[in-house]
Design a protein around this motif. Sequence first.
Motif, PDB file in Angstrom:
ATOM      1  N   ARG A   1      41.191  72.904  26.143  1.00  0.00           N
ATOM      2  CA  ARG A   1      41.903  72.308  27.266  1.00  0.00           C
ATOM      3  C   ARG A   1      42.100  73.391  28.318  1.00  0.00           C
ATOM      4  O   ARG A   1      42.439  74.522  27.989  1.00  0.00           O
ATOM      5  N   VAL A   2      41.883  73.017  29.588  1.00  0.00           N
ATOM      6  CA  VAL A   2      42.007  73.974  30.684  1.00  0.00           C
ATOM      7  C   VAL A   2      43.114  73.499  31.614  1.00  0.00           C
ATOM      8  O   VAL A   2      43.102  72.348  32.074  1.00  0.00           O
ATOM      9  N   PHE A   3      44.070  74.384  31.920  1.00  0.00           N
ATOM     10  CA  PHE A   3      45.214  74.023  32.745  1.00  0.00           C
ATOM     11  C   PHE A   3      45.334  74.977  33.925  1.00  0.00           C
ATOM     12  O   PHE A   3      44.977  76.152  33.840  1.00  0.00           O
ATOM     13  N   PHE A   4      45.896  74.459  35.000  1.00  0.00           N
ATOM     14  CA  PHE A   4      45.929  75.161  36.288  1.00  0.00           C
ATOM     15  C   PHE A   4      47.357  75.332  36.767  1.00  0.00           C
ATOM     16  O   PHE A   4      48.125  74.369  36.778  1.00  0.00           O
ATOM     17  N   ALA A   5      47.772  76.539  37.067  1.00  0.00           N
ATOM     18  CA  ALA A   5      48.951  76.973  37.834  1.00  0.00           C
ATOM     19  C   ALA A   5      50.299  76.356  37.443  1.00  0.00           C
ATOM     20  O   ALA A   5      51.247  77.088  37.196  1.00  0.00           O
ATOM     21  N   ASP A   6      50.444  75.038  37.420  1.00  0.00           N
ATOM     22  CA  ASP A   6      51.756  74.427  37.257  1.00  0.00           C
ATOM     23  C   ASP A   6      52.182  74.263  35.809  1.00  0.00           C
ATOM     24  O   ASP A   6      53.301  73.809  35.544  1.00  0.00           O
ATOM     25  N   VAL A   7      51.306  74.606  34.852  1.00  0.00           N
ATOM     26  CA  VAL A   7      51.688  74.518  33.443  1.00  0.00           C
ATOM     27  C   VAL A   7      52.385  75.817  33.044  1.00  0.00           C
ATOM     28  O   VAL A   7      51.868  76.909  33.226  1.00  0.00           O
ATOM     29  N   ARG A   8      53.577  75.664  32.501  1.00  0.00           N
ATOM     30  CA  ARG A   8      54.413  76.822  32.165  1.00  0.00           C
ATOM     31  C   ARG A   8      54.077  77.348  30.763  1.00  0.00           C
ATOM     32  O   ARG A   8      53.718  76.590  29.861  1.00  0.00           O
ATOM     33  N   LEU A   9      54.212  78.662  30.602  1.00  0.00           N
ATOM     34  CA  LEU A   9      53.968  79.317  29.317  1.00  0.00           C
ATOM     35  C   LEU A   9      55.258  79.955  28.819  1.00  0.00           C
ATOM     36  O   LEU A   9      55.951  80.647  29.573  1.00  0.00           O
ATOM     37  N   TRP A  10      55.564  79.741  27.537  1.00  0.00           N
ATOM     38  CA  TRP A  10      56.722  80.367  26.908  1.00  0.00           C
ATOM     39  C   TRP A  10      56.230  81.453  25.952  1.00  0.00           C
ATOM     40  O   TRP A  10      55.335  81.221  25.126  1.00  0.00           O
ATOM     41  N   ILE A  11      56.798  82.665  26.069  1.00  0.00           N
ATOM     42  CA  ILE A  11      56.444  83.791  25.204  1.00  0.00           C
ATOM     43  C   ILE A  11      57.687  84.151  24.409  1.00  0.00           C
ATOM     44  O   ILE A  11      58.560  84.891  24.892  1.00  0.00           O
ATOM     45  N   PRO A  12      57.825  83.630  23.197  1.00  0.00           N
ATOM     46  CA  PRO A  12      59.104  83.741  22.475  1.00  0.00           C
ATOM     47  C   PRO A  12      59.509  85.167  22.130  1.00  0.00           C
ATOM     48  O   PRO A  12      60.701  85.488  22.172  1.00  0.00           O
ATOM     49  N   ARG A  13      58.559  86.037  21.785  1.00  0.00           N
ATOM     50  CA  ARG A  13      58.937  87.397  21.374  1.00  0.00           C
ATOM     51  C   ARG A  13      59.698  88.133  22.474  1.00  0.00           C
ATOM     52  O   ARG A  13      60.632  88.888  22.216  1.00  0.00           O
ATOM     53  N   TYR A  14      59.315  87.873  23.725  1.00  0.00           N
ATOM     54  CA  TYR A  14      59.928  88.572  24.857  1.00  0.00           C
ATOM     55  C   TYR A  14      60.815  87.664  25.706  1.00  0.00           C
ATOM     56  O   TYR A  14      61.290  88.081  26.750  1.00  0.00           O
ATOM     57  N   ARG A  15      60.982  86.420  25.264  1.00  0.00           N
ATOM     58  CA  ARG A  15      61.837  85.461  25.969  1.00  0.00           C
ATOM     59  C   ARG A  15      61.443  85.377  27.449  1.00  0.00           C
ATOM     60  O   ARG A  15      62.223  85.614  28.348  1.00  0.00           O
ATOM     61  N   GLN A  16      60.178  84.974  27.660  1.00  0.00           N
ATOM     62  CA  GLN A  16      59.616  84.894  28.998  1.00  0.00           C
ATOM     63  C   GLN A  16      59.046  83.492  29.238  1.00  0.00           C
ATOM     64  O   GLN A  16      58.281  82.979  28.409  1.00  0.00           O
ATOM     65  N   TYR A  17      59.411  82.908  30.365  1.00  0.00           N
ATOM     66  CA  TYR A  17      58.715  81.720  30.882  1.00  0.00           C
ATOM     67  C   TYR A  17      57.942  82.154  32.125  1.00  0.00           C
ATOM     68  O   TYR A  17      58.502  82.784  33.030  1.00  0.00           O
ATOM     69  N   THR A  18      56.672  81.804  32.195  1.00  0.00           N
ATOM     70  CA  THR A  18      55.863  82.179  33.341  1.00  0.00           C
ATOM     71  C   THR A  18      54.802  81.118  33.608  1.00  0.00           C
ATOM     72  O   THR A  18      54.613  80.196  32.801  1.00  0.00           O
ATOM     73  N   TYR A  19      54.106  81.242  34.729  1.00  0.00           N
ATOM     74  CA  TYR A  19      53.096  80.274  35.143  1.00  0.00           C
ATOM     75  C   TYR A  19      51.770  80.996  35.405  1.00  0.00           C
ATOM     76  O   TYR A  19      51.491  81.396  36.541  1.00  0.00           O
ATOM     77  N   PRO A  20      50.929  81.200  34.399  1.00  0.00           N
ATOM     78  CA  PRO A  20      49.619  81.813  34.653  1.00  0.00           C
ATOM     79  C   PRO A  20      48.786  80.960  35.605  1.00  0.00           C
ATOM     80  O   PRO A  20      48.952  79.737  35.687  1.00  0.00           O
ATOM     81  N   ASP A  21      47.864  81.605  36.315  1.00  0.00           N
ATOM     82  CA  ASP A  21      47.011  80.854  37.247  1.00  0.00           C
ATOM     83  C   ASP A  21      46.113  79.871  36.510  1.00  0.00           C
ATOM     84  O   ASP A  21      45.942  78.737  36.948  1.00  0.00           O
ATOM     85  N   VAL A  22      45.513  80.301  35.405  1.00  0.00           N
ATOM     86  CA  VAL A  22      44.687  79.411  34.583  1.00  0.00           C
ATOM     87  C   VAL A  22      44.946  79.726  33.112  1.00  0.00           C
ATOM     88  O   VAL A  22      45.025  80.892  32.722  1.00  0.00           O
ATOM     89  N   ILE A  23      45.096  78.682  32.316  1.00  0.00           N
ATOM     90  CA  ILE A  23      45.258  78.801  30.867  1.00  0.00           C
ATOM     91  C   ILE A  23      44.175  77.969  30.197  1.00  0.00           C
ATOM     92  O   ILE A  23      43.931  76.824  30.575  1.00  0.00           O
ATOM     93  N   VAL A  24      43.530  78.539  29.174  1.00  0.00           N
ATOM     94  CA  VAL A  24      42.633  77.780  28.303  1.00  0.00           C
ATOM     95  C   VAL A  24      43.250  77.761  26.914  1.00  0.00           C
ATOM     96  O   VAL A  24      43.686  78.803  26.401  1.00  0.00           O
ATOM     97  N   ILE A  25      43.312  76.575  26.325  1.00  0.00           N
ATOM     98  CA  ILE A  25      43.851  76.412  24.976  1.00  0.00           C
ATOM     99  C   ILE A  25      42.749  75.875  24.075  1.00  0.00           C
ATOM    100  O   ILE A  25      42.029  74.941  24.446  1.00  0.00           O
ATOM    101  N   GLN A  26      42.606  76.475  22.909  1.00  0.00           N
ATOM    102  CA  GLN A  26      41.649  75.975  21.931  1.00  0.00           C
ATOM    103  C   GLN A  26      42.349  74.930  21.064  1.00  0.00           C
ATOM    104  O   GLN A  26      43.412  75.174  20.498  1.00  0.00           O
ATOM    105  N   GLY A  27      41.747  73.753  20.986  1.00  0.00           N
ATOM    106  CA  GLY A  27      42.369  72.670  20.233  1.00  0.00           C
ATOM    107  C   GLY A  27      43.485  72.021  21.025  1.00  0.00           C
ATOM    108  O   GLY A  27      43.434  71.903  22.250  1.00  0.00           O
ATOM    109  N   LYS A  28      44.548  71.627  20.338  1.00  0.00           N
ATOM    110  CA  LYS A  28      45.652  70.927  20.979  1.00  0.00           C
ATOM    111  C   LYS A  28      46.727  71.909  21.449  1.00  0.00           C
ATOM    112  O   LYS A  28      46.982  72.915  20.785  1.00  0.00           O
TER     113      LYS A  28
END
Length: 204
Positions: free
Chosen positions: A73-100
Amino acid sequence: MTATILQNPSENLTPKSYYTPEEYLAFEENSKFKHEYRNGEIVPMTGETTNHNEIAGNFYANLKTALKGQNYRVFFADVRLWIPRYRQYTYPDVIVIQGKPVYDGKGKTTVTNPFLIMEVLSKSTQDYDKGTKFDYYRSISELQEYILIDQYHIQKFTKNTDNNWVLRDIENPENIVNLESLKLQISLKDLYDNVDFNDSEDKD
């Protein structure tokens, strides 16, 4: 993407030095603009330049076409990413996810399992994106490749079989970007389509 600490993010949010993730998400849901969350700080993100938008859009469009029918799955800009180890929410320009996608919380606005991340650099963000932000991204076990692009230069970090990150610089305008994790290539001609190299907005 540009970010600076937001001292008073909302008239409806009491100014303080630390905000919980829940306070951030509630604020972000009603905000007209995007913000990052950095372990208690709410940080506004500035708007993109046209070159930034062209590069990110070209990268997304090429991947979306090339990966059609595959288990990505390929997502653009407005999809938010949560990084639990560092307690970060951010919006990468492009995200690719393998599977679901694996979501954070009950909704489907925030993902946690990127396979590839691409960021378009600007003068104001390049140090953060290359340094601290990459430290955060490397904590995500699913991540295999991290691409940093501006209108003059590309850096590609790929995780090898020993879980070490290998850097490759791409500067030849006749070259290609070889995305090893996805087993595909993007020509720099396609990546920089409609980018104005005479535009000095991102130059030093």
